[in-house]
Design a protein around this motif. Sequence first.
Motif, PDB file in Angstrom:
ATOM      1  N   ASP A 276       2.198   8.137   2.265  1.00  0.00           N
ATOM      2  CA  ASP A 276       1.217   7.625   1.313  1.00  0.00           C
ATOM      3  C   ASP A 276       1.551   8.193  -0.066  1.00  0.00           C
ATOM      4  O   ASP A 276       1.626   9.415  -0.245  1.00  0.00           O
ATOM      5  N   PRO A 277       1.745   7.326  -1.071  1.00  0.00           N
ATOM      6  CA  PRO A 277       2.225   7.792  -2.396  1.00  0.00           C
ATOM      7  C   PRO A 277       1.093   8.291  -3.277  1.00  0.00           C
ATOM      8  O   PRO A 277       0.662   7.631  -4.222  1.00  0.00           O
ATOM      9  N   ILE A 278       0.608   9.495  -2.995  1.00  0.00           N
ATOM     10  CA  ILE A 278      -0.530  10.064  -3.717  1.00  0.00           C
ATOM     11  C   ILE A 278      -0.024  11.129  -4.690  1.00  0.00           C
ATOM     12  O   ILE A 278       0.514  12.157  -4.263  1.00  0.00           O
ATOM     13  N   PRO A 279      -0.166  10.921  -5.995  1.00  0.00           N
ATOM     14  CA  PRO A 279       0.293  11.938  -6.951  1.00  0.00           C
ATOM     15  C   PRO A 279      -0.589  13.182  -6.896  1.00  0.00           C
ATOM     16  O   PRO A 279      -1.821  13.082  -6.826  1.00  0.00           O
ATOM     17  N   LEU A 280       0.028  14.341  -6.930  1.00  0.00           N
ATOM     18  CA  LEU A 280      -0.694  15.608  -6.913  1.00  0.00           C
ATOM     19  C   LEU A 280      -0.953  16.019  -8.364  1.00  0.00           C
ATOM     20  O   LEU A 280      -0.276  16.883  -8.926  1.00  0.00           O
ATOM     21  N   THR A 281      -1.940  15.383  -8.954  1.00  0.00           N
ATOM     22  CA  THR A 281      -2.137  15.471 -10.403  1.00  0.00           C
ATOM     23  C   THR A 281      -2.502  16.871 -10.874  1.00  0.00           C
ATOM     24  O   THR A 281      -2.145  17.268 -11.996  1.00  0.00           O
ATOM     25  N   ASP A 282      -3.201  17.650 -10.050  1.00  0.00           N
ATOM     26  CA  ASP A 282      -3.601  18.988 -10.481  1.00  0.00           C
ATOM     27  C   ASP A 282      -2.398  19.930 -10.613  1.00  0.00           C
ATOM     28  O   ASP A 282      -2.525  21.000 -11.219  1.00  0.00           O
ATOM     29  N   MET A 283      -1.261  19.549 -10.059  1.00  0.00           N
ATOM     30  CA  MET A 283      -0.066  20.380 -10.180  1.00  0.00           C
ATOM     31  C   MET A 283       0.640  20.166 -11.507  1.00  0.00           C
ATOM     32  O   MET A 283       1.676  20.779 -11.778  1.00  0.00           O
ATOM     33  N   GLY A 284       0.077  19.295 -12.355  1.00  0.00           N
ATOM     34  CA  GLY A 284       0.601  19.118 -13.696  1.00  0.00           C
ATOM     35  C   GLY A 284       1.475  17.890 -13.840  1.00  0.00           C
ATOM     36  O   GLY A 284       2.123  17.450 -12.892  1.00  0.00           O
ATOM     37  N   ARG A 285       1.441  17.341 -15.051  1.00  0.00           N
ATOM     38  CA  ARG A 285       2.316  16.232 -15.389  1.00  0.00           C
ATOM     39  C   ARG A 285       3.311  16.731 -16.433  1.00  0.00           C
ATOM     40  O   ARG A 285       2.960  17.028 -17.580  1.00  0.00           O
TER      41      ARG A 285
ATOM     42  N   GLY B 256       9.840   1.367  -8.791  1.00  0.00           N
ATOM     43  CA  GLY B 256      10.487   2.673  -8.794  1.00  0.00           C
ATOM     44  C   GLY B 256      11.563   2.758  -7.735  1.00  0.00           C
ATOM     45  O   GLY B 256      11.338   2.430  -6.571  1.00  0.00           O
ATOM     46  N   SER B 257      12.756   3.174  -8.135  1.00  0.00           N
ATOM     47  CA  SER B 257      13.900   3.216  -7.215  1.00  0.00           C
ATOM     48  C   SER B 257      14.190   4.614  -6.702  1.00  0.00           C
ATOM     49  O   SER B 257      15.127   4.804  -5.934  1.00  0.00           O
ATOM     50  N   GLY B 258      13.401   5.603  -7.148  1.00  0.00           N
ATOM     51  CA  GLY B 258      13.629   6.977  -6.717  1.00  0.00           C
ATOM     52  C   GLY B 258      13.104   7.204  -5.315  1.00  0.00           C
ATOM     53  O   GLY B 258      13.492   6.540  -4.364  1.00  0.00           O
TER      54      GLY B 258
ATOM     55  N   ALA C  97       0.813  -1.216   0.000  1.00  0.00           N
ATOM     56  CA  ALA C  97       0.000   0.000   0.000  1.00  0.00           C
ATOM     57  C   ALA C  97       0.843   1.262   0.000  1.00  0.00           C
ATOM     58  O   ALA C  97       0.336   2.352  -0.301  1.00  0.00           O
ATOM     59  N   LYS C  98       2.106   1.155   0.321  1.00  0.00           N
ATOM     60  CA  LYS C  98       2.990   2.316   0.398  1.00  0.00           C
ATOM     61  C   LYS C  98       3.845   2.485  -0.865  1.00  0.00           C
ATOM     62  O   LYS C  98       4.708   3.359  -0.911  1.00  0.00           O
ATOM     63  N   ILE C  99       3.606   1.674  -1.887  1.00  0.00           N
ATOM     64  CA  ILE C  99       4.416   1.704  -3.102  1.00  0.00           C
ATOM     65  C   ILE C  99       3.617   2.364  -4.216  1.00  0.00           C
ATOM     66  O   ILE C  99       2.512   1.914  -4.551  1.00  0.00           O
ATOM     67  N   TYR C 100       4.150   3.412  -4.811  1.00  0.00           N
ATOM     68  CA  TYR C 100       3.434   4.043  -5.910  1.00  0.00           C
ATOM     69  C   TYR C 100       3.427   3.152  -7.140  1.00  0.00           C
ATOM     70  O   TYR C 100       2.374   2.898  -7.729  1.00  0.00           O
ATOM     71  N   ASP C 101       4.583   2.674  -7.561  1.00  0.00           N
ATOM     72  CA  ASP C 101       4.685   1.874  -8.777  1.00  0.00           C
ATOM     73  C   ASP C 101       5.647   0.720  -8.511  1.00  0.00           C
ATOM     74  O   ASP C 101       6.842   0.920  -8.330  1.00  0.00           O
ATOM     75  N   SER C 102       5.108  -0.497  -8.496  1.00  0.00           N
ATOM     76  CA  SER C 102       5.931  -1.677  -8.200  1.00  0.00           C
ATOM     77  C   SER C 102       6.560  -2.269  -9.451  1.00  0.00           C
ATOM     78  O   SER C 102       7.289  -3.270  -9.364  1.00  0.00           O
ATOM     79  N   GLY C 103       6.287  -1.692 -10.624  1.00  0.00           N
ATOM     80  CA  GLY C 103       6.887  -2.207 -11.852  1.00  0.00           C
ATOM     81  C   GLY C 103       6.558  -3.668 -12.098  1.00  0.00           C
ATOM     82  O   GLY C 103       7.409  -4.437 -12.564  1.00  0.00           O
TER      83      GLY C 103
ATOM     84  N   LEU D 298      13.952   5.299   4.623  1.00  0.00           N
ATOM     85  CA  LEU D 298      13.206   5.564   3.398  1.00  0.00           C
ATOM     86  C   LEU D 298      11.864   6.184   3.771  1.00  0.00           C
ATOM     87  O   LEU D 298      11.198   5.734   4.707  1.00  0.00           O
ATOM     88  N   SER D 299      11.445   7.241   3.024  1.00  0.00           N
ATOM     89  CA  SER D 299      10.198   7.923   3.380  1.00  0.00           C
ATOM     90  C   SER D 299       9.189   8.012   2.237  1.00  0.00           C
ATOM     91  O   SER D 299       8.032   8.366   2.473  1.00  0.00           O
ATOM     92  N   LEU D 300       9.579   7.701   0.986  1.00  0.00           N
ATOM     93  CA  LEU D 300       8.638   7.592  -0.133  1.00  0.00           C
ATOM     94  C   LEU D 300       9.164   6.523  -1.069  1.00  0.00           C
ATOM     95  O   LEU D 300      10.355   6.510  -1.400  1.00  0.00           O
ATOM     96  N   VAL D 301       8.269   5.648  -1.525  1.00  0.00           N
ATOM     97  CA  VAL D 301       8.681   4.468  -2.292  1.00  0.00           C
ATOM     98  C   VAL D 301       7.943   4.394  -3.622  1.00  0.00           C
ATOM     99  O   VAL D 301       6.744   4.683  -3.700  1.00  0.00           O
ATOM    100  N   GLY D 302       8.656   3.973  -4.684  1.00  0.00           N
ATOM    101  CA  GLY D 302       8.025   3.601  -5.936  1.00  0.00           C
ATOM    102  C   GLY D 302       7.915   4.696  -6.961  1.00  0.00           C
ATOM    103  O   GLY D 302       7.311   4.485  -8.019  1.00  0.00           O
ATOM    104  N   THR D 303       8.487   5.852  -6.708  1.00  0.00           N
ATOM    105  CA  THR D 303       8.499   6.912  -7.713  1.00  0.00           C
ATOM    106  C   THR D 303       9.814   6.860  -8.487  1.00  0.00           C
ATOM    107  O   THR D 303      10.685   6.040  -8.194  1.00  0.00           O
ATOM    108  N   ALA D 304       9.958   7.735  -9.479  1.00  0.00           N
ATOM    109  CA  ALA D 304      11.128   7.641 -10.366  1.00  0.00           C
ATOM    110  C   ALA D 304      11.728   9.008 -10.633  1.00  0.00           C
ATOM    111  O   ALA D 304      11.017  10.006 -10.760  1.00  0.00           O
ATOM    112  N   ARG D 305      13.053   9.026 -10.704  1.00  0.00           N
ATOM    113  CA  ARG D 305      13.814  10.232 -11.052  1.00  0.00           C
ATOM    114  C   ARG D 305      13.361  11.446 -10.230  1.00  0.00           C
ATOM    115  O   ARG D 305      13.067  12.519 -10.772  1.00  0.00           O
ATOM    116  N   ASN D 306      13.311  11.249  -8.923  1.00  0.00           N
ATOM    117  CA  ASN D 306      12.953  12.373  -8.045  1.00  0.00           C
ATOM    118  C   ASN D 306      14.115  13.357  -8.041  1.00  0.00           C
ATOM    119  O   ASN D 306      15.171  13.077  -7.492  1.00  0.00           O
ATOM    120  N   CYS D 307      13.891  14.480  -8.669  1.00  0.00           N
ATOM    121  CA  CYS D 307      14.980  15.429  -8.899  1.00  0.00           C
ATOM    122  C   CYS D 307      15.062  16.414  -7.744  1.00  0.00           C
ATOM    123  O   CYS D 307      15.755  16.174  -6.776  1.00  0.00           O
TER     124      CYS D 307
END
Length: 463
Positions: free
Chosen positions: A218-227, A140-142, A128-134, A161-170
């Motif tokens: 909780d890995p919730i994308p903030l979609t209104d902030m744009g992709r 996601g390793s970011g 439940a804490k993984i955004y994208d398990s591939g 670790l505090s956020l899991v499953g995202t990618a290329r967190n810049c």
Amino acid sequence: MSISRRRFLNSSAAVAAGFAGLRSCVATPQLHAESGEQNPESPGYGYGPLLPDPRGILSLPKGFAYRIISEAGREMNDGLLVPGLPDGMAALPGPYGLTVLIRNHELAPDDTGPYGDDRELFQNIPSAKIYDSGNGNTPGSGGTTTIVYDTIRQIVVREFLSLVGTARNCAGGATPWKTWITCEETVDRAGTQENYETEKDHGFNFEVPVHGRMELADPIPLTDMGRFRHEAVAVDPKTGIVYETEDRDDGLFYRFLPNQTGNLKAGGKLQALMVADQHGLDTRNWETSSICVGDELAAVWIDVDHVEAPDDDLRNRGFNAGAARFARGEGIWYGNGEFYFACTNGGEAKIGQIWKYIPTAAEGDDDEPGNLQLFLEPNDGELVENADNLTIAPWGDLILCEDRAGPVIRLVGVTTSGNIYPFAMTHLHSEFAGATFSPDGSTLFVNIQGAGLTLAITGPWQA
């Protein structure tokens, strides 16, 4: 904070130099890139020559020292491994006088991340804490890691670790409500990529609580902030408006008006900056130097629709509607009522610009937008080259992280009047990233990205 000797010595030179000659570098001190030394005839700002480091990691001025507080591959307190490619960071006050340092990792799913070479540790993470398990093959390793740090004893209390499953967190940005917005610099769609699998679309911001407890967000994308290919964000504490940069050669500068201040998950409206009476202005100064250092441009904010942009066309649609175009917007930081942001490839020499956005007291009201100003465009790699992440020091100077080809890569200071000085230098052939000061002002944290190192720098900041 009391005025420092350095600031006193600098004051008369700063007033005289101001913005004059920054493009041609006539009134700005020349630096010797290999040694980090100032020209002997330069005015007395900065902290002096950089001294060679016997360890070959970080050269600093006299009286300053660094500690390696984290290194990629080491085991953290949660049993996972420190991921590589540390990038943007922020340091916020934690419990009992501790500092909570939260840090991004710019890793793709096929990179070695916190799970080990064979991803054997991935099974220990709640699904439940993984955004994208591939699809269980390339998660996601970011994501982000958190370091709880004691600046009095200069030791790490815990790391996890505090956020899991995202990618290329810049990069990203801290909020006034004690969270960290982490930004994905990728627009991968769900499906099979060249070297890995993804289950979900990427290119979003995520919000991570900043605290000392060893738990996952909780890995919730903030979609209104744009992709789009996000780089960094900064929040106006007076209004709650979030400003966003886009790491593209033809990117835009955005702002997000939340429906509820302090609750980004409740959605909001995304807008792009347009310069008044200049439809689709090209701010990059590549072909012609149409904008001079010190120029102030009246801003207009235009709405951007269909912000999840499955075709990665947000910047193109915004530009066609009149938004200004920027050359790789990267780090952004708020201080003293102003926002500074770096455009890494801007300027005649394509080695960087620093812009300033000054919001009005009624920011968010369409009738009273702020002003955009070109603060710095040296066009001289001896001064600064390809500034990326940046921060504002407690005394008001900018600290810029260079992302140049090397072999010498620096942290560079810029006074409020535009005078430039070297502060640190590495020979590790890797960019600096994530510069940020502890809340008590005692410690500058910074990453050397390719080496996977996070450093804590201390010294006579007011000497």
